[in-house]
Design an enzyme around this catalytic site. Structure first.
Site, PDB file in Angstrom:
ATOM      1  N   LYS A   1      -8.821  -9.012  37.410  1.00 41.45           N
ATOM      2  CA  LYS A   1      -8.008  -8.590  36.340  1.00 41.45           C
ATOM      3  C   LYS A   1      -7.458  -9.565  35.621  1.00 41.45           C
ATOM      4  CE  LYS A   1      -8.907  -3.885  37.132  1.00 41.45           C
ATOM      5  NZ  LYS A   1      -9.418  -2.918  36.206  1.00 41.45           N
TER       6      LYS A   1
ATOM      7  N   TYR B   1      11.682 -31.719  33.797  1.00 45.94           N
ATOM      8  CA  TYR B   1      12.096 -31.197  35.249  1.00 45.94           C
ATOM      9  C   TYR B   1      13.413 -31.547  35.159  1.00 45.94           C
ATOM     10  CZ  TYR B   1      12.358 -31.022  40.373  1.00 45.94           C
ATOM     11  OH  TYR B   1      12.494 -30.607  41.512  1.00 45.94           O
TER      12      TYR B   1
END
Length: 387
Positions: free
Chosen positions: A97, A42
């Site tokens: 998908k 981060y």
């Protein structure tokens, strides 16, 4: 099982159980267990990487998820079997998908459901989100807009773009055709193919069939055979008039099916009859790909058709884009090629067909199963080699 779609209020089908809460989630690949971990992954760690990418954009592929991430873009106007359901109802389809991408190719796929039917707005939106993705898969966008959108993005973006409904379905159908003809002892350049459905899937299949060597292909719509003398053709159907039906045959679907070796349906249920099949050539091959209910059921033509394939996973010989697109995208992402080409698509066709050898060919097995562990790597390797 040949059930019709359930009424919207019926939530008892077991399919709803696996959709509860959605089928996807995002997981981190890096553990954050300490402040040191947080500082690296981060702030301030990501700032170092961002600055490096700004200096050298080529580092994006190495230090982000981009090169293994595909955007699945839809407006929900042409969802298989149910049509124009809109972007919200299309989301579970796009999740499915994406799940196939992850399961069979290890690719991250993000559903992008757009609340617009305007081609220019879809093109502009995809152009703007493209920096975060390694490739774009267009899905369930109605014809003829799907052709315009794919062509524009193919020209403008420096990453691969593929319309699944056209090309992945066509690759699976092409592989099935090669093997079905081997089974019945016929040649690509000598057969008569009649197809119904001149939309996205039909166009993709026609182009692949012609590329493989089919010479006599006749496409039909509600008005019958498509030929050059018809004056009611949109640009997509005009392509069929210009490139197919070399003998310029006319008449209804049933009439032109007389003597046909292969029927390809990408339309809807009940389009052909048993009598139509009886008028076909010896050992007729039927690809009835409408979902969820095919143009004609295999049980109706048992003993009459030599080979029947559908788009359903609960019937033999499933022809589905899921056999092709995981390997297509894996191959092109790994190769770093910026465009899908016709050579890549044909290579994928032959790779799929080759996974069912002559000794295994059977009326109920002309195409490999999606769970065959060789499917994805074989298609990916063929695409990468063609690239």
């Amino acid at each position: 099982m040949t059930e019709a779609l359930l009424a919207p209020q019926d939530l008892t089908h077991p399919a709803f159980d696996v959709h509860l809460g959605g089928k996807l989630e995002i997981r981190g690949r890096v553990a954050i267990e300490s402040r040191e971990d947080l500082a690296r992954a981060y702030t301030p760690g990501f700032a170092y990487v961002a600055a490096a990418i700004q200096r050298d954009p080529a580092l994006l592929a190495r230090y982000t998820m981009r090169q293994n991430t595909v955007a699945i873009v839809t407006d929900g106007t042409a969802v298989s079997g149910i049509g124009d359901v809109g972007p919200k109802a299309a989301l579970p389809v796009m999740e499915g998908k994406a799940l196939v991408f992850k399961r069979f190719a290890g690719i991250n796929a993000i559903p992008i459901c757009l609340d617009t039917k305007h081609s220019g707005e879809i093109i502009d939106t995809v152009r703007r989100i493209a920096p975060g993705f390694g490739a774009i898969m267009l899905e369930d966008i109605s014809a003829p807009r799907c052709f315009e959108i794919e062509d524009a993005l193919h020209r403008e973006l420096q990453i691969p773009v593929l319309h699944d409904d056209q090309h992945a379905t066509a690759i699976s159908a092409g592989a099935a055709l090669i093997n079905a003809l081997k089974r019945v002892g016929k040649r690509l350049d000598q057969i008569k193919v009649v197809m119904v459905g001149a939309g996205a899937a039909g166009t993709g299949c026609a182009k692949i069939f012609l590329a493989l060597g089919v010479q006599r292909l006749i496409a039909c719509d509600r008005a019958g055979a498509i030929h050059r003398k018809r004056t009611d053709l949109n640009p997509a159907k005009a392509w069929f008039a210009a490139h197919t039906n070399p003998l310029q045959e006319g008449g209804s679907l049933g009439e032109v099916m007389a003597g046909a070796d292969v029927f390809l349906g990408v339309s809807g249920p009940g389009v052909i009859t048993v009598a139509d099949v009886a008028r076909m050539a010896r050992d007729p091959i039927l690809f009835a790909l409408a979902n969820p209910t095919p143009e004609i059921l295999p049980s109706e033509v048992a003993g009459l058709a030599a080979i029947v394939a559908t788009g359903r996973s609960d019937l033999p010989n499933q022809i589905d884009g899921g056999l092709a697109y995981p390997g297509l995208f894996k191959g092109i992402l790994d190769s770093g090629a910026p465009r899908f080409t016709d050579a890549m698509k044909c290579a994928a066709v032959y790779a799929l067909a080759g996974l069912v050898d002559a000794a295994e060919l059977d009326a109920g097995r002309i195409i490999p199963d999606i769970f065959d562990e060789l499917v994805m790597p074989s298609v990916a390797a063929a695409v990468a080699a063609a690239a």
